[in-house]
Every structure is written in C-alpha cells, then in structure tokens.
Design a protein around this motif. Structure first.
Motif, short mmCIF file in Angstrom:
data_model
loop_
_atom_site.label_atom_id
_atom_site.label_comp_id
_atom_site.label_asym_id
_atom_site.label_seq_id
_atom_site.Cartn_x
_atom_site.Cartn_y
_atom_site.Cartn_z
N GLU A 5 -1.88 -28.19 10.14
CA GLU A 5 -0.82 -27.49 10.61
C GLU A 5 0.43 -27.98 9.93
N TYR A 6 0.56 -29.30 9.73
CA TYR A 6 1.57 -29.99 9.28
C TYR A 6 1.87 -29.57 7.84
N GLN A 7 0.54 -29.57 7.13
CA GLN A 7 0.41 -29.58 5.59
C GLN A 7 0.79 -27.99 5.20
N ARG A 8 0.37 -27.20 6.27
CA ARG A 8 0.56 -25.67 6.04
C ARG A 8 2.20 -25.48 6.07
N GLY A 9 2.77 -26.10 7.09
CA GLY A 9 4.19 -25.90 7.22
C GLY A 9 4.98 -26.41 6.06
N TYR A 10 4.55 -27.69 5.30
CA TYR A 10 4.99 -28.27 4.18
C TYR A 10 4.86 -27.08 3.20
N ILE A 48 5.07 -30.21 -5.57
CA ILE A 48 4.23 -30.08 -4.35
C ILE A 48 2.78 -29.66 -4.76
N ASN A 49 2.53 -29.49 -5.77
CA ASN A 49 0.92 -29.41 -6.30
C ASN A 49 0.08 -30.43 -6.73
N LYS A 50 1.03 -31.74 -6.64
CA LYS A 50 0.32 -32.91 -7.34
C LYS A 50 -0.39 -33.43 -6.32
N GLU A 51 -1.51 -34.16 -6.88
CA GLU A 51 -2.60 -34.61 -5.71
C GLU A 51 -1.96 -35.84 -4.69
N GLU A 52 -1.15 -36.60 -5.55
CA GLU A 52 -0.47 -37.85 -4.70
C GLU A 52 0.36 -37.20 -3.68
N ASN A 53 1.03 -35.98 -4.11
CA ASN A 53 2.15 -35.37 -2.79
C ASN A 53 1.14 -34.79 -1.73
N LYS A 54 0.02 -34.38 -2.23
CA LYS A 54 -0.66 -33.65 -1.11
C LYS A 54 -1.30 -34.43 -0.18
N ARG A 55 -1.72 -35.62 -0.73
CA ARG A 55 -2.07 -36.66 0.05
C ARG A 55 -1.20 -37.24 1.00
N ALA A 56 -0.09 -37.45 0.59
CA ALA A 56 1.20 -38.10 1.43
C ALA A 56 1.40 -36.98 2.46
N VAL A 57 1.49 -35.67 2.10
CA VAL A 57 1.75 -34.91 3.26
C VAL A 57 0.61 -34.92 4.53
N GLU A 58 -0.45 -34.98 3.87
CA GLU A 58 -1.69 -35.14 4.96
C GLU A 58 -1.44 -36.63 5.74
N ILE A 59 -1.06 -37.46 5.15
CA ILE A 59 -1.05 -38.78 5.60
C ILE A 59 0.25 -38.71 6.75
N ARG A 60 1.26 -38.11 6.38
CA ARG A 60 2.37 -37.87 7.33
C ARG A 60 1.91 -37.08 8.63
N GLY A 61 1.15 -36.25 8.15
CA GLY A 61 0.78 -35.00 9.22
C GLY A 61 -0.03 -35.83 10.23
N LYS A 62 -1.11 -36.72 9.74
CA LYS A 62 -1.64 -37.41 10.96
C LYS A 62 -1.07 -38.52 11.52
N HIS A 63 -0.07 -39.22 10.91
CA HIS A 63 0.81 -40.12 11.55
C HIS A 63 1.46 -39.53 12.75
N ASN A 64 2.17 -38.23 12.51
CA ASN A 64 2.90 -37.61 13.43
C ASN A 64 2.13 -36.97 14.52
N SER A 65 0.68 -36.86 14.37
CA SER A 65 0.03 -36.40 15.56
C SER A 65 -0.25 -37.29 16.64
N ASN A 66 -0.38 -38.50 16.00
CA ASN A 66 -0.86 -39.52 17.13
C ASN A 66 0.41 -39.83 17.87
N GLN A 67 1.39 -39.54 17.77
CA GLN A 67 2.77 -39.81 18.69
C GLN A 67 2.75 -39.01 19.76
#
Length: 67
Positions: A5-10, A48-67
């Motif tokens: 959901e985080y990545q979709r919003g991004y 926004i379509n670069k793989e490293e940016n997609k991975r960074a967004v996914e990592i941020r999304g997982k980090h925020n979901s743990n809070q």
C-alpha cells in the motif's frame, strides 16, 4: 507481483505530480518554460521507475509498518 500500500501511494503521488507538471507546462506561453516543466516531469518519471528507488520505497514501507 503485488505491491504494498505504501508503494502504491508513492507511485500514485508521483503520477499525480507528473500530470500536474505537464498540465502546468501546457498553460505556459513561453516555449522554454514548457520544455523545462515537461523535462522535469520526464525526469521524475525516470527516477521513480529506477529499480533502486523502487527497492528504497519498499524498504521504507516495511519500516513504517512495524511502528
């Protein structure tokens, strides 16, 4: 592949910004200003379509979901 959901919003926010930049460019009378805004929209789309940016967004999304 299912995205978070985080990545979709991004992605949705980035698409809205790209659309807004193109709409603003269409309103400009100055051809240089139009090229500048259209170029910014293109660069944002590429970024926004670069793989490293997609991975960074996914990592941020997982980090925020743990809070």
């Amino acid at each position: 592949m299912k995205i978070s959901e985080y990545q979709r919003g991004y992605q949705d926010a980035a698409r809205e910004m790209i659309t807004w930049l193109h709409e603003e460019a269409a309103r400009m009378n100055d051809p240089h200003a139009r090229r500048l805004l259209n170029g910014a929209a293109f660069a944002l789309g590429v970024r926004i379509n670069k793989e490293e940016n997609k991975r960074a967004v996914e990592i941020r999304g997982k980090h925020n979901s743990n809070q």
